[in-house]
Write a protein that holds these residues in place. Sequence first.
Motif, PDB file in Angstrom:
ATOM      1  N   LEU A   1       0.827  -1.196   0.000  1.00  0.00           N
ATOM      2  CA  LEU A   1       0.000   0.000   0.000  1.00  0.00           C
ATOM      3  C   LEU A   1       0.867   1.254   0.000  1.00  0.00           C
ATOM      4  CD1 LEU A   1      -2.851   1.191   0.098  1.00  0.00           C
ATOM      5  CD2 LEU A   1      -2.757   1.024   2.594  1.00  0.00           C
ATOM      6  N   ALA A   2       1.927   1.241   0.789  1.00  0.00           N
ATOM      7  CA  ALA A   2       2.844   2.392   0.816  1.00  0.00           C
ATOM      8  C   ALA A   2       3.473   2.621  -0.550  1.00  0.00           C
ATOM      9  CB  ALA A   2       3.921   2.162   1.872  1.00  0.00           C
ATOM     10  N   ALA A   3       3.828   1.536  -1.228  1.00  0.00           N
ATOM     11  CA  ALA A   3       4.417   1.663  -2.559  1.00  0.00           C
ATOM     12  C   ALA A   3       3.416   2.240  -3.553  1.00  0.00           C
ATOM     13  CB  ALA A   3       4.912   0.301  -3.043  1.00  0.00           C
ATOM     14  N   ALA A   4       2.142   1.851  -3.428  1.00  0.00           N
ATOM     15  CA  ALA A   4       1.113   2.355  -4.336  1.00  0.00           C
ATOM     16  C   ALA A   4       0.785   3.830  -4.059  1.00  0.00           C
ATOM     17  CB  ALA A   4      -0.145   1.509  -4.210  1.00  0.00           C
ATOM     18  N   LEU A   5       0.918   4.254  -2.801  1.00  0.00           N
ATOM     19  CA  LEU A   5       0.616   5.635  -2.435  1.00  0.00           C
ATOM     20  C   LEU A   5       1.793   6.576  -2.666  1.00  0.00           C
ATOM     21  CD1 LEU A   5      -1.307   5.049   0.931  1.00  0.00           C
ATOM     22  CD2 LEU A   5      -2.307   5.723  -1.255  1.00  0.00           C
ATOM     23  N   ALA A   6       3.011   6.040  -2.736  1.00  0.00           N
ATOM     24  CA  ALA A   6       4.213   6.862  -2.838  1.00  0.00           C
ATOM     25  C   ALA A   6       4.189   7.839  -4.017  1.00  0.00           C
ATOM     26  CB  ALA A   6       5.452   5.965  -2.904  1.00  0.00           C
ATOM     27  N   PRO A   7       3.726   7.414  -5.227  1.00  0.00           N
ATOM     28  CA  PRO A   7       3.725   8.370  -6.343  1.00  0.00           C
ATOM     29  C   PRO A   7       2.839   9.591  -6.130  1.00  0.00           C
ATOM     30  CG  PRO A   7       3.514   6.108  -7.151  1.00  0.00           C
ATOM     31  CD  PRO A   7       3.345   6.063  -5.671  1.00  0.00           C
ATOM     32  N   LEU A   8       1.943   9.557  -5.169  1.00  0.00           N
ATOM     33  CA  LEU A   8       1.057  10.684  -4.918  1.00  0.00           C
ATOM     34  C   LEU A   8       1.786  11.841  -4.243  1.00  0.00           C
ATOM     35  CD1 LEU A   8      -2.120   8.760  -3.671  1.00  0.00           C
ATOM     36  CD2 LEU A   8      -1.505   9.433  -6.001  1.00  0.00           C
ATOM     37  N   GLY A   9       2.947  11.567  -3.642  1.00  0.00           N
ATOM     38  CA  GLY A   9       3.759  12.612  -3.050  1.00  0.00           C
ATOM     39  C   GLY A   9       3.269  13.138  -1.722  1.00  0.00           C
ATOM     40  N   LEU A  10       2.403  12.396  -1.050  1.00  0.00           N
ATOM     41  CA  LEU A  10       1.890  12.812   0.254  1.00  0.00           C
ATOM     42  C   LEU A  10       2.473  11.939   1.356  1.00  0.00           C
ATOM     43  CD1 LEU A  10      -1.900  13.272  -0.638  1.00  0.00           C
ATOM     44  CD2 LEU A  10      -0.278  15.101  -0.108  1.00  0.00           C
ATOM     45  N   PRO A  11       2.816  12.529   2.510  1.00  0.00           N
ATOM     46  CA  PRO A  11       3.259  11.692   3.637  1.00  0.00           C
ATOM     47  C   PRO A  11       2.150  10.731   4.052  1.00  0.00           C
ATOM     48  CG  PRO A  11       3.673  14.030   4.060  1.00  0.00           C
ATOM     49  CD  PRO A  11       2.793  13.971   2.842  1.00  0.00           C
ATOM     50  N   VAL A  12       2.540   9.625   4.637  1.00  0.00           N
ATOM     51  CA  VAL A  12       1.590   8.623   5.108  1.00  0.00           C
ATOM     52  C   VAL A  12       1.820   8.377   6.593  1.00  0.00           C
ATOM     53  CG1 VAL A  12       0.773   6.242   4.885  1.00  0.00           C
ATOM     54  CG2 VAL A  12       1.435   7.527   2.836  1.00  0.00           C
ATOM     55  N   VAL A  13       0.740   8.431   7.370  1.00  0.00           N
ATOM     56  CA  VAL A  13       0.802   8.175   8.809  1.00  0.00           C
ATOM     57  C   VAL A  13      -0.013   6.915   9.098  1.00  0.00           C
ATOM     58  CG1 VAL A  13       0.324   9.082  11.106  1.00  0.00           C
ATOM     59  CG2 VAL A  13       0.947  10.660   9.248  1.00  0.00           C
ATOM     60  N   HIS A  14       0.571   6.010   9.872  1.00  0.00           N
ATOM     61  CA  HIS A  14      -0.116   4.758  10.186  1.00  0.00           C
ATOM     62  C   HIS A  14      -0.642   4.803  11.616  1.00  0.00           C
ATOM     63  CE1 HIS A  14      -0.257   0.427  11.493  1.00  0.00           C
ATOM     64  NE2 HIS A  14      -0.990   0.407  10.409  1.00  0.00           N
ATOM     65  N   VAL A  15      -1.943   4.461  11.777  1.00  0.00           N
ATOM     66  CA  VAL A  15      -2.559   4.420  13.102  1.00  0.00           C
ATOM     67  C   VAL A  15      -3.401   3.150  13.209  1.00  0.00           C
ATOM     68  CG1 VAL A  15      -2.649   6.939  13.274  1.00  0.00           C
ATOM     69  CG2 VAL A  15      -4.636   5.691  12.401  1.00  0.00           C
ATOM     70  N   ALA A  16      -3.970   2.937  14.380  1.00  0.00           N
ATOM     71  CA  ALA A  16      -4.846   1.783  14.597  1.00  0.00           C
ATOM     72  C   ALA A  16      -5.944   2.164  15.578  1.00  0.00           C
ATOM     73  CB  ALA A  16      -4.064   0.587  15.126  1.00  0.00           C
ATOM     74  N   SER A  17      -7.024   1.410  15.535  1.00  0.00           N
ATOM     75  CA  SER A  17      -8.113   1.620  16.492  1.00  0.00           C
ATOM     76  C   SER A  17      -7.768   0.920  17.810  1.00  0.00           C
ATOM     77  CB  SER A  17      -9.423   1.070  15.928  1.00  0.00           C
ATOM     78  OG  SER A  17      -9.424  -0.355  16.006  1.00  0.00           O
ATOM     79  N   GLN A  18      -8.690   0.983  18.742  1.00  0.00           N
ATOM     80  CA  GLN A  18      -8.480   0.333  20.030  1.00  0.00           C
ATOM     81  C   GLN A  18      -8.812  -1.155  20.006  1.00  0.00           C
ATOM     82  OE1 GLN A  18     -10.199   2.450  23.367  1.00  0.00           O
ATOM     83  NE2 GLN A  18      -9.447   4.432  22.645  1.00  0.00           N
ATOM     84  N   ALA A  19      -9.247  -1.667  18.845  1.00  0.00           N
ATOM     85  CA  ALA A  19      -9.437  -3.111  18.692  1.00  0.00           C
ATOM     86  C   ALA A  19      -8.066  -3.742  18.467  1.00  0.00           C
ATOM     87  CB  ALA A  19     -10.360  -3.408  17.517  1.00  0.00           C
ATOM     88  N   VAL A  20      -7.630  -4.556  19.396  1.00  0.00           N
ATOM     89  CA  VAL A  20      -6.241  -5.024  19.376  1.00  0.00           C
ATOM     90  C   VAL A  20      -5.998  -6.113  18.338  1.00  0.00           C
ATOM     91  CG1 VAL A  20      -5.839  -4.384  21.771  1.00  0.00           C
ATOM     92  CG2 VAL A  20      -6.743  -6.666  21.245  1.00  0.00           C
ATOM     93  N   ASP A  21      -7.034  -6.792  17.886  1.00  0.00           N
ATOM     94  CA  ASP A  21      -6.871  -7.831  16.875  1.00  0.00           C
ATOM     95  C   ASP A  21      -8.176  -7.972  16.097  1.00  0.00           C
ATOM     96  OD1 ASP A  21      -8.607  -9.362  18.540  1.00  0.00           O
ATOM     97  OD2 ASP A  21      -6.896 -10.228  19.595  1.00  0.00           O
ATOM     98  N   ARG A  22      -8.161  -8.862  15.097  1.00  0.00           N
ATOM     99  CA  ARG A  22      -9.323  -8.977  14.225  1.00  0.00           C
ATOM    100  C   ARG A  22     -10.551  -9.511  14.962  1.00  0.00           C
ATOM    101  NH1 ARG A  22     -10.377  -5.897  10.082  1.00  0.00           N
ATOM    102  NH2 ARG A  22     -11.696  -6.871   8.509  1.00  0.00           N
ATOM    103  N   ARG A  23     -10.350 -10.454  15.833  1.00  0.00           N
ATOM    104  CA  ARG A  23     -11.485 -10.996  16.591  1.00  0.00           C
ATOM    105  C   ARG A  23     -12.145  -9.903  17.426  1.00  0.00           C
ATOM    106  NH1 ARG A  23     -13.866 -15.505  18.639  1.00  0.00           N
ATOM    107  NH2 ARG A  23     -14.507 -15.444  20.820  1.00  0.00           N
ATOM    108  N   THR A  24     -11.331  -9.104  18.108  1.00  0.00           N
ATOM    109  CA  THR A  24     -11.881  -8.013  18.907  1.00  0.00           C
ATOM    110  C   THR A  24     -12.597  -7.010  18.026  1.00  0.00           C
ATOM    111  OG1 THR A  24     -10.058  -8.283  20.487  1.00  0.00           O
ATOM    112  CG2 THR A  24     -11.308  -6.223  20.589  1.00  0.00           C
ATOM    113  N   PHE A  25     -12.029  -6.721  16.864  1.00  0.00           N
ATOM    114  CA  PHE A  25     -12.643  -5.794  15.916  1.00  0.00           C
ATOM    115  C   PHE A  25     -14.044  -6.248  15.513  1.00  0.00           C
ATOM    116  CE2 PHE A  25     -13.465  -5.050  11.364  1.00  0.00           C
ATOM    117  CZ  PHE A  25     -13.536  -3.666  11.339  1.00  0.00           C
ATOM    118  N   LEU A  26     -14.196  -7.556  15.260  1.00  0.00           N
ATOM    119  CA  LEU A  26     -15.487  -8.071  14.818  1.00  0.00           C
ATOM    120  C   LEU A  26     -16.512  -8.139  15.957  1.00  0.00           C
ATOM    121  CD1 LEU A  26     -14.237 -10.925  12.458  1.00  0.00           C
ATOM    122  CD2 LEU A  26     -15.208  -8.722  11.780  1.00  0.00           C
ATOM    123  N   LEU A  27     -16.032  -8.428  17.164  1.00  0.00           N
ATOM    124  CA  LEU A  27     -16.941  -8.583  18.295  1.00  0.00           C
ATOM    125  C   LEU A  27     -17.238  -7.268  19.013  1.00  0.00           C
ATOM    126  CD1 LEU A  27     -15.576 -11.900  19.862  1.00  0.00           C
ATOM    127  CD2 LEU A  27     -17.594 -11.604  18.408  1.00  0.00           C
TER     128      LEU A  27
END
Length: 252
Positions: free
Chosen positions: A58-84
Amino acid sequence: MAPAAAPARWADLRRFTSARVALGRVGNGLPTAAHLDFQEAHARARDAVQSALDHAALAAALAPLGLPVVHVASQAVDRRTFLLRPDLGRRLREADRERLPAVPGAFLFVVADGLCATGVQARAPAVIAAALPLLARLGLPVAPIVVADQARVALGDEIGGAMGAALVAMLIGERPGLTALDSLGLYLTYGPRPGRSDAERNCISNIRPGGLSPAQAAGTLTWLTAAALQLGETGVALKDEQPQAPLLPPRC
């Protein structure tokens, strides 16, 4: 017993939809082939919910756009928690809040996995690339792109509010179905902040092959953005009234 042939009028409908129509029948049930196809599609949809973003790609695909990229996450610690716990997917991880830059008055793109990362991975960069020159005509500065993991739609409101963005466009994976496992949704919110409701944002859905192209989605996004800036609102107060092309070409 041989499967019953589908009436011609139903078979003709297949030209216009990928829905399961005109499958035929055997007695009171479906033909074996149609039943097995359904089971396979259901299994693929269940697997798609577990898909994750490939951050390097994803970073490689976004790189040509010339915008910085910041990575964050929600408070769901894993996929199971996210779904439940959908509520945790709407809240930003506290450690990430401090890493978000202040961009008052800017337009913000948030790219999130949602309920299926496949379409996000494939089409979010193309939608942003198509939208950037259109948004430039509106004179809007564009903020660094935020990539969010284990995210629900409302997480974009908290991110946008923390950064002071004027509008946020949340590009997020839509719930996979039996015929579409790669659909991207886009949610636009004016004045993002925690507590915004679904009625306060506009949705552009079905961005995928067979649905909206990235260019079409970018055009709709830009039209809605311009209208939102004039109105000072998004959601139920903002109707998509841009001119529409006919659904089918005229018969010769």
